[in-house]
Scaffold this motif. Structure first.
Motif, PDB file in Angstrom:
ATOM      1  N   ASN A 104      10.116  13.251   9.263  1.00  0.00           N
ATOM      2  CA  ASN A 104      10.520  14.654   9.275  1.00  0.00           C
ATOM      3  C   ASN A 104      11.321  14.889   7.994  1.00  0.00           C
ATOM      4  OD1 ASN A 104      11.931  17.108   9.690  1.00  0.00           O
ATOM      5  ND2 ASN A 104      11.994  16.806  11.905  1.00  0.00           N
ATOM      6  N   TYR A 105      10.817  15.783   7.127  1.00  0.00           N
ATOM      7  CA  TYR A 105      11.540  16.046   5.885  1.00  0.00           C
ATOM      8  C   TYR A 105      11.391  17.500   5.478  1.00  0.00           C
ATOM      9  CZ  TYR A 105       7.050  15.747   3.263  1.00  0.00           C
ATOM     10  OH  TYR A 105       5.773  15.945   2.783  1.00  0.00           O
ATOM     11  N   THR A 106      12.283  17.940   4.589  1.00  0.00           N
ATOM     12  CA  THR A 106      12.176  19.285   4.020  1.00  0.00           C
ATOM     13  C   THR A 106      11.430  19.171   2.695  1.00  0.00           C
ATOM     14  OG1 THR A 106      14.418  19.009   3.141  1.00  0.00           O
ATOM     15  CG2 THR A 106      14.173  20.287   5.179  1.00  0.00           C
ATOM     16  N   SER A 107      10.388  19.957   2.563  1.00  0.00           N
ATOM     17  CA  SER A 107       9.410  19.777   1.497  1.00  0.00           C
ATOM     18  C   SER A 107       9.716  20.593   0.249  1.00  0.00           C
ATOM     19  CB  SER A 107       8.023  20.148   2.026  1.00  0.00           C
ATOM     20  OG  SER A 107       7.070  20.168   0.994  1.00  0.00           O
ATOM     21  N   GLN A 108       9.586  19.953  -0.901  1.00  0.00           N
ATOM     22  CA  GLN A 108       9.731  20.663  -2.165  1.00  0.00           C
ATOM     23  C   GLN A 108       8.611  21.679  -2.353  1.00  0.00           C
ATOM     24  OE1 GLN A 108      10.310  18.613  -5.810  1.00  0.00           O
ATOM     25  NE2 GLN A 108      11.979  17.312  -5.065  1.00  0.00           N
ATOM     26  N   SER A 109       7.408  21.330  -1.962  1.00  0.00           N
ATOM     27  CA  SER A 109       6.248  22.175  -2.245  1.00  0.00           C
ATOM     28  C   SER A 109       6.278  23.500  -1.503  1.00  0.00           C
ATOM     29  CB  SER A 109       4.957  21.432  -1.903  1.00  0.00           C
ATOM     30  OG  SER A 109       4.868  21.170  -0.505  1.00  0.00           O
ATOM     31  N   THR A 110       7.044  23.549  -0.400  1.00  0.00           N
ATOM     32  CA  THR A 110       7.137  24.788   0.384  1.00  0.00           C
ATOM     33  C   THR A 110       8.515  25.418   0.293  1.00  0.00           C
ATOM     34  OG1 THR A 110       7.687  23.533   2.384  1.00  0.00           O
ATOM     35  CG2 THR A 110       5.350  24.037   2.006  1.00  0.00           C
ATOM     36  N   GLY A 111       9.343  24.908  -0.603  1.00  0.00           N
ATOM     37  CA  GLY A 111      10.664  25.494  -0.776  1.00  0.00           C
ATOM     38  C   GLY A 111      11.670  25.143   0.292  1.00  0.00           C
ATOM     39  N   GLY A 112      11.422  24.045   1.018  1.00  0.00           N
ATOM     40  CA  GLY A 112      12.397  23.594   2.010  1.00  0.00           C
ATOM     41  C   GLY A 112      11.963  23.730   3.449  1.00  0.00           C
ATOM     42  N   ASP A 113      10.686  24.034   3.689  1.00  0.00           N
ATOM     43  CA  ASP A 113      10.209  24.097   5.069  1.00  0.00           C
ATOM     44  C   ASP A 113      10.181  22.698   5.678  1.00  0.00           C
ATOM     45  OD1 ASP A 113       9.875  26.803   4.816  1.00  0.00           O
ATOM     46  OD2 ASP A 113       7.698  26.719   4.512  1.00  0.00           O
ATOM     47  N   THR A 114      10.253  22.633   6.991  1.00  0.00           N
ATOM     48  CA  THR A 114      10.161  21.354   7.689  1.00  0.00           C
ATOM     49  C   THR A 114       8.728  20.847   7.641  1.00  0.00           C
ATOM     50  OG1 THR A 114      12.020  21.687   9.183  1.00  0.00           O
ATOM     51  CG2 THR A 114      10.268  20.257   9.960  1.00  0.00           C
ATOM     52  N   GLN A 115       8.579  19.575   7.267  1.00  0.00           N
ATOM     53  CA  GLN A 115       7.270  18.941   7.230  1.00  0.00           C
ATOM     54  C   GLN A 115       7.273  17.707   8.122  1.00  0.00           C
ATOM     55  OE1 GLN A 115       4.351  19.967   5.548  1.00  0.00           O
ATOM     56  NE2 GLN A 115       3.599  18.445   7.011  1.00  0.00           N
ATOM     57  N   ILE A 116       6.398  17.698   9.105  1.00  0.00           N
ATOM     58  CA  ILE A 116       6.176  16.526   9.942  1.00  0.00           C
ATOM     59  C   ILE A 116       4.896  15.868   9.433  1.00  0.00           C
ATOM     60  CG2 ILE A 116       5.902  15.629  12.279  1.00  0.00           C
ATOM     61  CD1 ILE A 116       8.553  17.118  11.786  1.00  0.00           C
ATOM     62  N   SER A 117       4.984  14.614   9.011  1.00  0.00           N
ATOM     63  CA  SER A 117       3.830  13.940   8.430  1.00  0.00           C
ATOM     64  C   SER A 117       3.688  12.528   8.969  1.00  0.00           C
ATOM     65  CB  SER A 117       3.953  13.868   6.900  1.00  0.00           C
ATOM     66  OG  SER A 117       3.758  15.113   6.299  1.00  0.00           O
ATOM     67  N   ARG A 118       2.445  12.038   8.871  1.00  0.00           N
ATOM     68  CA  ARG A 118       2.141  10.655   9.231  1.00  0.00           C
ATOM     69  C   ARG A 118       1.873   9.856   7.963  1.00  0.00           C
ATOM     70  NH1 ARG A 118      -3.514   9.502  11.889  1.00  0.00           N
ATOM     71  NH2 ARG A 118      -4.046   9.084   9.695  1.00  0.00           N
ATOM     72  N   PHE A 119       2.405   8.640   7.919  1.00  0.00           N
ATOM     73  CA  PHE A 119       2.096   7.692   6.855  1.00  0.00           C
ATOM     74  C   PHE A 119       1.582   6.400   7.492  1.00  0.00           C
ATOM     75  CE2 PHE A 119       4.733  10.597   4.522  1.00  0.00           C
ATOM     76  CZ  PHE A 119       4.376  10.461   3.185  1.00  0.00           C
ATOM     77  N   LYS A 120       1.085   5.501   6.643  1.00  0.00           N
ATOM     78  CA  LYS A 120       0.541   4.241   7.125  1.00  0.00           C
ATOM     79  C   LYS A 120       1.119   3.087   6.318  1.00  0.00           C
ATOM     80  CE  LYS A 120      -3.914   2.307   8.625  1.00  0.00           C
ATOM     81  NZ  LYS A 120      -3.577   0.891   8.361  1.00  0.00           N
ATOM     82  N   VAL A 121       1.365   1.969   6.993  1.00  0.00           N
ATOM     83  CA  VAL A 121       1.851   0.787   6.306  1.00  0.00           C
ATOM     84  C   VAL A 121       0.720   0.183   5.486  1.00  0.00           C
ATOM     85  CG1 VAL A 121       1.287  -0.858   8.160  1.00  0.00           C
ATOM     86  CG2 VAL A 121       3.215  -1.323   6.616  1.00  0.00           C
ATOM     87  N   SER A 122       1.084  -0.509   4.420  1.00  0.00           N
ATOM     88  CA  SER A 122       0.098  -1.184   3.598  1.00  0.00           C
ATOM     89  C   SER A 122      -0.612  -2.264   4.400  1.00  0.00           C
ATOM     90  CB  SER A 122       0.777  -1.812   2.377  1.00  0.00           C
ATOM     91  OG  SER A 122      -0.086  -2.693   1.706  1.00  0.00           O
ATOM     92  N   SER A 123      -1.908  -2.398   4.173  1.00  0.00           N
ATOM     93  CA  SER A 123      -2.681  -3.420   4.880  1.00  0.00           C
ATOM     94  C   SER A 123      -2.367  -4.819   4.373  1.00  0.00           C
ATOM     95  CB  SER A 123      -4.174  -3.149   4.725  1.00  0.00           C
ATOM     96  OG  SER A 123      -4.537  -3.130   3.345  1.00  0.00           O
TER      97      SER A 123
END
Length: 470
Positions: A104-123
């Motif tokens: 959960n982070y505030t995004s630079q690209s949207t000027g500070g909107d909340t962004q919920i994102s999924r990432f993946k660990v390196s294989s």
């Protein structure tokens, strides 16, 4: 690793109906060197993951060593400062197989909107995430820079819960927390294992109701900076930061079907704030615990924690830990079968406690935003010798005036160290490289009073006790 922190000899106890005494705790330094740590999580193994507000996630191994290379670095896409930044981390329940984690982070690209994102660990490396693996799950517009919430966690049902603040400013000027068509000021619940990028659980309380968003699990929250689930019971604990008067802890039983309204902005805690256009008080669920910012224990912003379910300190089982960012105290709440009881374990000034977290065994840690330190919460001994799992066999004489002798079970294959603390947690002195099972102590500069000691074997507390100097 430098050991220590604070002890308290006398517990200050606050209760709702009756008075009860419980364990005292102290803080043992586990790791340091972090920049604005705001979240602590584990991935189902011995590592701890520390979230730094600017956009990095770092790993601590079980020995308290910090990996030199961050697990994830997304500082280039995060707006941080104030209440913005990389604010929350949750590992998928099946992380061991799918390698997914959510932030959960505030995004630079949207000027500070909340962004919920999924990432993946390196294989190829379990200590490194793939920075290019981001999948956007949910974006929520933020009208102001504060009250972003920030936490997210998987419930025992496998769904992802997201705590959203009311959008900021002060006093919820848009009345968003009570608006059922706004995600702000809500607890959201989504299914990230189905749908693209998510679906709505069929058991969400407002599914099919055109007047309320399907994602909403509960409403009426101001800024639920930290919430958690009891790993044993599944109960949800929400620490909701107050306006200018009251901080609150909300409790939701695991048997709940959702739909609770916790009252903001109509009520701050259980106290009327702006009741214009609000339903009667009976429509709201009020906190199980609240405290005045100007009263006792006081503060400015509640820091929610976790329920202790570790095995090292059975007396703390079922205790919910909390603190206050300004107050610096640490308290626990537990249910004694009749009422909710709180225990104030003391104050640690200058830390700015920002978050609590658990390791894979259920032991509890707390982060100091100001100091960049991660502390492990441990129980302070309350007797002269704790017979359980203690290598100390005798302390004689005790109390003592000039000198005393501590005897313990010595093993020549181990390395031993003795630390002695006063009742405020200050390290009085240390004896290193002990080579026999008998330690003779002179009082030297020790003034009359009570002291606590620990014998560490290869970094682990193997013996402990209390000394009384008269």
């Amino acid at each position: 690793m430098k050991q220590i922190c604070h002890f308290l000899l006398i517990l200050t106890l606050i209760v709702f109906i009756n008075t009860s005494f419980g364990q005292q705790v102290y803080l043992n330094l586990f790791a340091t060197g972090f920049s604005d740590p705001v979240d602590i999580a584990n991935a189902g193994d011995s590592r701890l993951f520390i979230v730094e507000q600017a956009g990095k996630i770092k790993i601590i191994d079980e020995g308290g060593n910090v990996n030199p290379v961050p697990f994830l670095d997304i500082t280039s896409i995060v707006i941080d400062g104030g209440e913005r930044g990389l604010l929350g981390l949750a590992f998928h329940p099946d992380y061991i197989n799918n390698g997914y984690f959510y932030i959960n982070y505030t995004s630079q690209s949207t000027g500070g909107d909340t962004q919920i994102s999924r990432f993946k660990v390196s294989s190829g490396n379990p200590d490194i995430a793939e920075p290019g693996s981001e999948l956007h799950i949910l974006t929520i517009a933020q009208p102001f820079g504060n009250h972003n919430g920030g936490d997210l966690d998987f419930g025992p049902d496998g769904y992802l819960y997201i705590g959203m603040g009311d959008g900021g400013s002060g006093g919820d000027p848009g009345n968003r927390a009570q608006n059922p068509l706004e995600m702000l000021g809500k607890m959201l619940r989504i299914d990230i294992d189905n749908g693209s990028p998510y679906s709505i659980p069929a058991t969400n309380p407002f599914v099919g109701d055109p007047t309320t968003l399907d994602e909403i699990w509960a409403l009426g929250l101001r800024n639920p900076w930290r919430f958690s689930f009891d790993s044993q019971t599944g109960d949800m604990w929400i620490a909701d930061v107050g306006q200018n008067a009251w901080e609150e802890i909300d409790f939701q039983s695991a048997t709940s079907s959702g739909g609770e309204n916790y009252g903001w902005r109509c009520y701050e805690g259980s106290h009327p704030f702006n009741t214009s256009g609000c339903p009667p008080a009976s429509a709201f669920v009020f906190p199980i615990y609240e405290y005045s910012q100007s009263g006792s224990p006081g503060g400015c912003s509640v820091t929610g924690g976790v329920v202790y379910r570790g095995s090292q300190y059975p007396a703390l089982d079922g205790h919910y830990f909390l603190s206050d960012y300004c107050g610096g105290w640490i308290m626990t709440i537990y249910y004694n079968g009749i009422s909710w009881v709180t225990i104030n374990h003391g104050t640690w000034s200058g830390e700015g406690f920002s978050t609590f977290g658990e390791d894979v065994t259920g032991e509890v840690y707390v982060a100091g935003l100001f100091t960049g330190k991660i502390w492990k919460i441990e129980e302070i001994i309350n007797s002269v010798i704790d017979k359980d799992n203690n290598i100390v066999s005798s302390i004689f004489p005790n109390p003592f005036k000039e000198s005393t002798t501590i005897k313990f079970e010595y093993d020549a294959t181990n390395t031993y160290k003795l630390n002695i603390y006063d009742v405020y947690g200050k390290l009085v002195f240390t004896v290193d490289n002990i080579t026999q099972g008998e330690i003779s102590l002179n009082r030297d500069d020790m003034v009359n009073g009570i002291y606590f000691f620990e014998i560490r074997t290869n970094r682990v507390i193997s013996g402990k006790g209390k000394l009384i100097v008269r």
